[in-house]
Design a protein around this motif. Structure first.
Motif, mmCIF file in Angstrom:
data_model
loop_
_atom_site.group_PDB
_atom_site.id
_atom_site.type_symbol
_atom_site.label_atom_id
_atom_site.label_comp_id
_atom_site.label_asym_id
_atom_site.label_seq_id
_atom_site.Cartn_x
_atom_site.Cartn_y
_atom_site.Cartn_z
ATOM 1 N N UNK A 1 -41.880 -27.433 81.775
ATOM 2 C CA UNK A 1 -42.249 -28.835 81.580
ATOM 3 C C UNK A 1 -41.065 -29.748 81.886
ATOM 4 N N UNK A 2 -39.864 -29.323 81.477
ATOM 5 C CA UNK A 2 -38.667 -30.139 81.734
ATOM 6 C C UNK A 2 -38.533 -30.421 83.233
ATOM 7 N N UNK A 3 -38.657 -29.353 84.034
ATOM 8 C CA UNK A 3 -38.464 -29.512 85.477
ATOM 9 C C UNK A 3 -39.595 -30.312 86.112
ATOM 10 N N UNK A 4 -40.837 -30.042 85.694
ATOM 11 C CA UNK A 4 -41.978 -30.683 86.342
ATOM 12 C C UNK A 4 -42.112 -32.157 85.948
ATOM 13 N N UNK A 5 -41.741 -32.494 84.708
ATOM 14 C CA UNK A 5 -41.985 -33.864 84.242
ATOM 15 C C UNK A 5 -40.848 -34.823 84.556
ATOM 16 N N UNK A 6 -39.611 -34.278 84.662
ATOM 17 C CA UNK A 6 -38.472 -35.181 84.884
ATOM 18 C C UNK A 6 -38.676 -36.116 86.077
ATOM 19 N N UNK B 1 -27.208 -38.120 84.561
ATOM 20 C CA UNK B 1 -28.278 -37.425 83.839
ATOM 21 C C UNK B 1 -28.748 -36.217 84.646
ATOM 22 N N UNK B 2 -28.834 -36.378 85.959
ATOM 23 C CA UNK B 2 -29.243 -35.273 86.818
ATOM 24 C C UNK B 2 -28.290 -34.101 86.703
ATOM 25 N N UNK B 3 -26.988 -34.382 86.614
ATOM 26 C CA UNK B 3 -25.992 -33.311 86.510
ATOM 27 C C UNK B 3 -26.120 -32.578 85.180
ATOM 28 N N UNK B 4 -26.680 -33.271 84.179
ATOM 29 C CA UNK B 4 -26.846 -32.635 82.872
ATOM 30 C C UNK B 4 -28.063 -31.692 82.841
ATOM 31 N N UNK B 5 -29.077 -31.971 83.664
ATOM 32 C CA UNK B 5 -30.333 -31.209 83.577
ATOM 33 C C UNK B 5 -30.175 -29.686 83.689
ATOM 34 N N UNK B 6 -29.363 -29.168 84.647
ATOM 35 C CA UNK B 6 -29.219 -27.704 84.704
ATOM 36 C C UNK B 6 -28.691 -27.108 83.398
ATOM 37 N N UNK B 7 -27.836 -27.851 82.678
ATOM 38 C CA UNK B 7 -27.310 -27.342 81.400
ATOM 39 C C UNK B 7 -28.424 -27.274 80.366
ATOM 40 N N UNK B 8 -29.225 -28.337 80.325
ATOM 41 C CA UNK B 8 -30.344 -28.387 79.382
ATOM 42 C C UNK B 8 -31.298 -27.230 79.681
ATOM 43 N N UNK B 9 -31.591 -27.055 80.955
ATOM 44 C CA UNK B 9 -32.505 -25.998 81.388
ATOM 45 C C UNK B 9 -31.948 -24.624 81.034
#
Length: 764
Positions: free
Chosen positions: A646-651, A580-588
């Motif tokens: 919000x994505x970065x701060x809340x994850x 899931x962590x590897x996916x976050x930069x794509x989402x961002x």
């Protein structure tokens, strides 16, 4: 014992910081001597005859005393400055609300670790001793968070002020020659670099000393509270980078698509309604955003090093000088960068266009070589010859020369990353020329070549980062990685000066075009700007490389603080976090790219509307409505910076609370590993496309001339590539390094809470 006594440390650090601030004020004074009021130039030339104003008489045919030009430059500069200031104030209002809310959150989360009790507790790492209560850590973390946030906002704002102050002055100096213009742009960059490095150091140092009044000998609690400083610095940088990036690229893409592709008018043409917004954007994105970003990196790497040191022998024996080793490196960095800056402005003079880029490259090399000597001096005077470093539950014996190598590895890796970036994004080398060549067959091949170049440019930087991680970890565990990151950032003043130089010369070119100055002046500012593009890419490379090291160091500190002995990828808890962590930069990236796209869409419609409805606009008889375009950019960026933020701060908060520290450690590792790759490839792809377009436009070589004048088919294909690359290189790429660092530093600050109350889902 070290050679430098504690009293020496207490004097050296603030003195170096003050020297940095004084030096930046001196540079600012030198820039301010270029006058923007038109009436005086003529009189003084008559009075002074030769000395000082001799060159006015020679260049009379350039229209140097053409008062309307000077007045026009001043007017345009004013518009840019007002736009940037009003945008930043609007942004800071929203960010201020967020700051207060998040500060309360930090206090509640960390205070609840021991149920808000005010009694002293056994220490985390040494159960025999008593430490200050968690409530104190909560309170002081909140204070340092706010301090970091304010310093970060201030860094960005001051940088923007000096940049908008210097851009028109650079344009006016370009009338006397390219060397004069270069010095003004570079000096203004130096103002920002030194102010930022010195401010960051001074505020951090004062904070540590004030907190020490309460904590006394409980250094472990003291430096845990200091980590809030890094969190504050980076969370502001995130909003600055994302908001500024969306602002600048919405305007840039809108201006390019309608102006260059549809209407065939040159870049920065005053008839283009989006042109002021585009120039404002350079200042809020590349200057204010970049300033906050590098300040954040710097604050975090210092915090990571201090946290690990506080539970090593430095902290246990209360050796203040050795404890302040990270700060002493930064102090040395300010002095080294000061000498380096003089090489560009005073020791050697630039006379021709082709000397600009080498001069900027020399800055990097000189600062790195001098810094290597500087680090050696600091290491041998401030560290005992042998000491122990905390390494996941054990103490590892380290010699001072090993620590010296750790810092150097980071420093030189930074230089290597800088030069690889330059090779892939400068139009002097084959990669960009190949991309330009592929424009013959249209935009599609240009895009394919550009993407391939970006992916390929990841290889060497990653090896450089990998080697520095291996060397520094082998020598000094997590502390080694933290000081390697500091080594990379130790020449931050020079790095920022080079970096801020780019947008300043970009603006100078825009002002020259809008004020209708002669073709020769525009050529000079273009040459400054092309070099600035490459240096901006080098700056981004530095930021991404240091972010990777910083985030790894913070990750190590987090794992130690959360009392995880090993992170095992084979346990399902960790593995789901990893993927899931590897996916976050794509989402961002998806969020930021889409924001730029939708804002650009609004901008394109507005620019088209003005061209179609305002009579006499194309003929240059009527003035376009600049303010509407500025407003579109402002509104879009304020609205759109919130979801990615919000994505970065809340994850980390959600993952840590619901799934616990093991899953969170997986998420951090995953986002670090995938984020670095996307960030490097995105910013290099964008930089290469931009310079391929510049390469065709400048027509400096035989090859470039076959590709067209402006307006030819290959040139149009290059403009399309450049437009696609804009959000990559200025919005999602640079924001990703903040995503990587911010999640790690946030996890570290909240680690006590996650370790006690986290993992609710697995407790059921």
């Amino acid at each position: 014992m070290a050679l430098l006594p504690d009293l020496g440390t207490e004097i050296v650090i603030p003195v170096c910081a003050v020297i940095g601030i004084v030096f930046s004020l001196v540079q600012w004074f030198l820039v301010s001597r270029v006058k923007l009021s038109p009436d005086r130039a003529g009189d003084s030339a008559a009075k002074n005859g030769k000395n000082g104003y001799g060159d006015y008489l020679i260049e009379e045919e350039e229209g140097i005393n053409d008062q309307s030009v000077v007045a026009k430059c001043a007017e345009i500069q004013n518009a840019i400055s007002e736009g940037a200031t009003s945008f930043l104030f609007t942004e800071y209002q929203y960010v201020g609300i967020f700051m207060v809310a998040f500060a309360i959150l930090i206090f509640l989360f960390l205070g609840s670790v021991e149920g808000f009790s005010t009694k002293s507790q056994p220490c985390t790492y040494d159960k025999e001793k008593l430490c200050k209560p968690a409530l104190a850590t909560a309170l002081f973390s909140t204070v340092s968070f706010l301090l970091g946030a304010i310093t970060s906002v201030l860094s960005g704002f001051l940088g923007m002020k000096i940049a908008t102050y210097a851009n028109a002055r650079t344009t006016l100096e370009a009338r006397k020659g390219v060397g004069k213009a270069f010095i003004v742009a570079f000096r203004s960059g130096a103002v920002m670099g030194f102010l930022l490095a010195a401010n960051g150091l001074l505020v951090l140092y004062i904070t540590i000393n004030l907190f020490k009044l309460y904590y006394g000998d409980d250094w472990e609690g003291l430096f845990e509270a200091i980590t809030g400083y890094g969190l504050g610095g980076s969370s502001m940088a995130l909003f600055g980078r994302v908001g500024g990036g969306i602002y600048t690229k919405a305007a840039d893409v809108g201006a390019d698509l309608v102006g260059k592709v549809e209407r065939n008018i040159p870049e920065d043409d005053p008839r283009n309604p989006a042109v002021i917004a585009d120039n404002v954007g350079d200042n809020v994105g590349d200057i204010a955003g970049m300033g906050s970003d590098l300040f954040g990196s710097y604050a975090e790497s210092s915090c990571a090093a201090l946290v690990v040191a506080s539970i090593s022998s430095f902290g246990l024996t209360h050796d203040f000088t050795a404890m302040c080793y990270p700060l002493l490196i930064s102090s040395m960095g300010i002095l080294v960068c000061l000498i380096t800056t003089l090489f560009a402005t005073d020791f050697f003079e630039i006379k021709a266009v082709k000397e600009i880029e080498p001069a900027l490259k020399k800055q990097l090399i000189i600062s790195t070589i001098l810094m290597t000597v500087g680090i050696a001096i600091v290491t041998w005077t401030c560290l005992p010859s042998s000491f122990t470093i905390f390494n996941f539950g054990t103490q590892k014996v380290v010699k001072n020369w090993q620590l010296f190598l750790c810092v150097c590895v980071g420093l030189w890796a930074g230089l290597i990353i800088g030069f690889v970036t330059e090779y892939y994004t400068s139009n002097a080398y084959s990669p960009v020329q190949d991309v330009a060549d592929s424009c013959r067959t249209g935009a599609a091949t240009n895009v394919i070549f550009g993407l391939a170049l970006g992916y390929k440019s990841v290889i060497i930087p990653i090896f450089a980062i990998a080697i520095s991680i291996f060397v520094s970890f082998t020598f000094a565990a997590m502390y080694g990685i933290a000081v390697a990151a500091l080594g990379m950032l130790s020449t931050i003043a020079t790095g920022l000066a080079i970096d801020a130089y780019g947008p300043i010369s970009d603006n100078a070119g825009g002002i020259a075009e809008m004020a209708g100055m002669s073709h020769r002046i525009r050529e000079r500012t273009d040459a400054l700007d092309a070099a600035g593009n490459t240096t901006a890419a080098i700056g981004k490379g530095f930021a991404i490389g240091s972010a990777a090291l910083v985030s790894l160091a913070l990750f190590g500190a987090f794992v130690s603080r959360a009392e995880i002995s090993t992170v095992d990828v084979l346990t399902p808890k960790v593995f789901i976090g990893l993927i899931v962590g590897a996916m976050l930069p794509y989402w961002f990236s998806a969020m930021t790219m889409k924001s730029v796209g939708s804002a650009a869409l609004k901008m394109v419609e507005e620019v088209r509307r003005q061209f179609n409805t305002i009579p006499g606009l194309m003929e240059g008889l009527a003035k376009p409505d600049y303010a509407t375009c500025v407003k579109i950019s402002t509104d879009a960026s304020i609205k759109e910076m919130i979801p990615p933020g919000a994505l970065v701060m809340l994850t980390p908060l959600i993952v840590g609370t619901l799934f616990g520290v093991e899953t969170l450690s997986g998420v951090l590792a995953g986002s670090l590993v995938s984020g670095v790759q996307i960030a490097i490839s995105a910013s290099n792809t964008g930089g290469a496309w931009d310079n391929a377009k510049k390469y065709i436009e400048a027509g400096a070589s035989e090859h470039a001339r076959t590709l067209g004048p402006k307006g030819s088919e290959p040139h149009k294909a290059a403009v399309i590539g450049d437009t696609i690359g804009d959000p990559l290189k200025d919005t999602s790429g640079p924001s990703l390094n903040i995503l990587i660092k911010l999640m790690a530093v946030e996890s570290l600050v909240f680690a006590p809470f996650f370790a006690t109350h986290g993992g609710l889902l697995f407790k059921i």
